[in-house]
Design an enzyme around this catalytic site. Structure first.
Site, PDB file in Angstrom:
ATOM      1  CD  GLU A 180      -3.168   0.748   2.085  1.00  0.00           C
ATOM      2  OE1 GLU A 180      -3.731   1.687   2.662  1.00  0.00           O
ATOM      3  OE2 GLU A 180      -3.537  -0.433   2.184  1.00  0.00           O
ATOM      4  CE  LYS A 181       0.157   2.983   4.130  1.00  0.00           C
ATOM      5  NZ  LYS A 181      -0.677   3.495   5.209  1.00  0.00           N
TER       6      LYS A 181
ATOM      7  CG  ASP B 120      -3.102  -1.061   5.445  1.00  0.00           C
ATOM      8  OD1 ASP B 120      -1.963  -1.537   5.600  1.00  0.00           O
ATOM      9  OD2 ASP B 120      -3.396   0.110   5.754  1.00  0.00           O
TER      10      ASP B 120
ATOM     11  CG  ASP C 115      -8.354  -2.010   5.412  1.00  0.00           C
ATOM     12  OD1 ASP C 115      -8.016  -1.969   4.206  1.00  0.00           O
ATOM     13  OD2 ASP C 115      -7.997  -1.147   6.232  1.00  0.00           O
TER      14      ASP C 115
ATOM     15  CE1 TYR D 257      -4.392  -2.054   8.896  1.00  0.00           C
ATOM     16  CE2 TYR D 257      -6.457  -2.698   9.930  1.00  0.00           C
ATOM     17  CZ  TYR D 257      -5.777  -2.089   8.893  1.00  0.00           C
ATOM     18  OH  TYR D 257      -6.478  -1.495   7.874  1.00  0.00           O
TER      19      TYR D 257
ATOM     20  NE  ARG E  31      -5.672   3.133   8.441  1.00  0.00           N
ATOM     21  CZ  ARG E  31      -5.994   4.337   7.968  1.00  0.00           C
ATOM     22  NH1 ARG E  31      -7.250   4.606   7.685  1.00  0.00           N
ATOM     23  NH2 ARG E  31      -5.087   5.265   7.774  1.00  0.00           N
TER      24      ARG E  31
END
Length: 676
Positions: A7-8, A101, A103, A318, A320
């Site tokens: 993701e990053k 991530d 999700d 994590y 979130r």
């Protein structure tokens, strides 16, 4: 080549380190048969309306509704170079591992690139709850088949397209209707942000309309070997529905009778043992609520700090997550996690003493495999890798300690206290004394920072009372009280309200449907929604409190009730969950949203008089049709144009800003092109 798509960059570096991919390339890291690349969050975004038709560059009511037949994606500005890297690597790989991530949004970030670039090869899914080395290695050993998480992508697409339909159509519709009344601005309307704004407006209205009711209490300080407080019980038939005394004369009469008696006799004593279990480890919304109350952190600030602890320091798992439970399979990791906690803060003597007094074999209610199975992630806890607490900022350290204390509490005994209620008679008046005596401090000795209940007369420690015992009357006081309005929202309590929106819904059928809902938005998006409302000046912060601006209040007053209804939004979230569960198709969901939007546009387009908006001072009337005008900037400077342009081409010269001193205006006719 096996390609890992993260993701990053920071996430990619952590995974690449474990994979042995140390060779730095253009936008990637490479090793033996493996390459790791990354996005910058979302590399793609839904195309703007003018990508479907050039005419949509101008805002016109007659263009609405805008509903794409075939949805288009575009590369976001600023991500073009990284997109080229990803596209090239997707064309070369034999197997893709999605490592974004774990999700809904993380799935979308990867899958939209897969679709856009036309990759059709095999897909695996790396499912991570922490970025420390042990967690990455464990997840690499149990990769999921890509099909297991593909519905997350469909759900995320549903959210994205619903947001686009509502935002693009209703923002344009109500902005254009408002401009007909002279409002010079943009009214942003969102699937989640508008109902959230309504929560703030409704709470503020409740505060404004609240009528305070006076009432009186009588407090008696008694001596039973130790001073304690008892409260006068208002006789039945003389109290209001809440048991309060609303007549001052009655309270004064009772106080006089109490003062005339030297002692109060204990009539009955009832004691119950109360056991309070350990609080669950944090999920994000609970963490945001607690940190707002304790430290004044904003919701987005708490999320950013938690994200930093997770990504930068590898200190916590994590963030979130919407689940506070822990899988029982992690019980075997507890000794290692405790060791890492001690190494993270080695000079903390109090921490060492605390951990030495814990029972690591204790199994609290937090350890529940079934509860975790209903969510993508478990509660936020420290990792089993020692971080450097000295390298954390002050706020990161506060957050880490708060998360840590909740985890340590799982291994402390249950908190126990004796709740005692005593009834006494004094001067013909009934008194009640309530108190608690702590028997086992338990986990409350571990959670040193939390949003615990405030001290009051019910938490006092009572002396040993027995029936027929006499207690000396020390003093009697009459207190004039007033009922208080509900508190304005803070970012923390607004997060809580967004999550528990079912409590605010009155329709019994809808309330039943919403009992298990995640509420408005998700744990990952709620902080951003609040920040967006503040940035758009729909909400203003006053200290910790949130209030609606004039524009925000006006917006809620003009939009359709269903758009601003939190219950409606929660139902939409349930629909997204249904897509994820395979109970509803993406196409059916988007079709229903499109039809609903079209109906709203048709209704309000033909009834502009129902729209009420804030009108700035000194808005002139059109010299030709008397409609409100809009201030614009043309090649010759500032001027006023009729809000009904192009149907009416009335124009006024004026270089003063709205709200400035009045200046003579000259009616003129210009051949000026006016854009919307």
């Amino acid at each position: 080549m096996r390609l890992f798509l993260c993701e990053k960059p920071s996430q990619a570096r952590d995974i690449a380190k474990v994979l042995g991919a140390h060779s730095r390339g253009d936008g990637c890291l490479s090793g033996d048969g493996v390459t790791v690349t990354w996005g910058i969050g979302h590399v793609l975004e839904c195309a703007a309306p003018d990508a479907y038709n050039e005419q949509y560059k101008s805002w016109r009511i007659e263009h609405l509704p805008i509903v794409p037949e075939a949805w288009k994606m575009e590369v976001k500005s600023g991500t073009a170079s990284q997109f080229k890297v990803i596209k090239k690597l997707l064309g070369q790989t034999k197997e893709l591992v999605i490592a974004t991530d774990a999700d809904r949004e993380g799935e979308m970030i990867a899958r939209e690139l897969v679709d856009f670039c036309g990759y059709h090869g095999p897909i695996k899914r790396l499912w991570l709850s922490a970025l420390n080395e042990a967690s990455v290695r464990k997840a690499l050993g149990s990769l999921k088949d890509g099909k297991e998480t593909s519905r997350l992508y469909q759900s995320a697409l549903g959210r994205s397209r619903a947001d686009w339909l509502i935002g693009m159509n209703l923002s344009r519709l109500f902005t254009l209707l408002s401009r007909q009344n002279g409002f010079d601005g943009v009214l942003s309307i969102g699937r989640v942000q508008t109902p959230t704004l309504k929560l703030v407006v409704d709470r503020e209205n409740a505060v404004r309309s609240f009528v305070s009711v006076p009432y009186w209490t009588v407090a008696v300080l008694l001596d039973g070997g130790r001073l304690f407080k008892a409260m006068w019980v208002v006789p039945e038939g003389q109290a209001d529905e809440h048991g309060r005394c609303c007549r001052e004369a009655l309270a004064d009469q009772a106080a006089s009778a109490l003062r005339a008696s030297p002692t109060a006799k204990v009539v009955s004593v009832e004691t119950k043992r109360v056991k309070v279990g350990q609080p669950l480890p944090f999920e994000l919304s609970e963490l945001q609520k607690v940190c707002s109350a304790l430290y004044g952190f904003g919701a987005q600030e708490t999320l950013d700090l938690a994200q930093s602890l997770y990504e930068k320091h590898k200190a916590t798992t994590y963030p979130r997550t919407d689940c506070g439970y822990l899988p029982e399979s992690m019980l075997s990791d507890v000794p290692k996690i405790m060791g890492a906690i001690l190494k993270t803060d080695p000079t903390n003597t109090g921490l060492k003493n605390c951990i030495s007094g814990l029972d690591l074999k204790l199994k609290s209610r937090a350890w529940n495999e079934e509860k975790v199975g209903e969510s993508a992630h478990h509660g936020i806890i420290p990792t089993d890798e020692a971080a450097d607490v000295a390298a954390m900022s002050e706020n990161e350290r506060l957050l880490y300690q708060t998360i840590r204390s909740r985890f340590l509490a799982q291994f402390a005994p249950v908190h126990e206290y004796d709740q005692t209620e005593a009834i006494l008679l004094c001067g013909g008046q009934e008194l009640k004394a309530v108190g608690r005596n702590v028997v086992v401090k338990g986990w409350k000795g571990v959670v040193t920072v939390d949003d615990d209940e405030p001290a009051n007369e019910n938490s006092q420690e009572l002396p040993a009372l027995a029936e027929n015992m006499n207690c000396a009357v020390n003093s009697v006081g009459v207190n004039a009280m007033k009922t208080t309005p509900p508190a304005l929202y803070t970012e923390g309590t607004l997060i809580d309200a967004m999550k528990g929106v079912a409590k605010l819904v009155t329709d019994p059928r809808l309330k039943q449907k919403l009992k298990e809902t995640t509420g408005i938005g998700t744990n990952a998006t709620r902080a951003g929604i609040i920040k967006g409302l503040i940035d758009r000046a729909f909400i203003v912060k006053k200290g910790k409190s949130l209030i609606a601006s004039d524009t925000g209040r006006a917006l809620i007053g003009m939009v359709p009730a269903a758009v601003a209804d939190p219950g409606t939004t929660a139902v939409w979230e349930q629909a997204l969950d249904a897509i994820e569960a395979g109970q509803l198709t993406l196409d059916d969901f988007v079709q229903k949203q499109s039809a609903w939007i079209a109906g709203l546009v048709e209704k309000y387009r033909n009834a502009p008089t129902t729209v009420k908006v804030p009108v700035a001072a000194n808005i002139p009337a059109c010299p030709l049709c008397k409609s409100p005008m809009r201030r614009r900037t043309g090649v010759h400077g500032a001027f006023w144009s009729c809000s009904r342009y192009p149907d009416c081409k009335g124009v006024l010269n004026d270089e003063k800003p709205v709200g400035g001193a009045k200046k003579s205006r000259k009616t003129t006719v210009r051949k000026t092109k006016v854009s919307s």
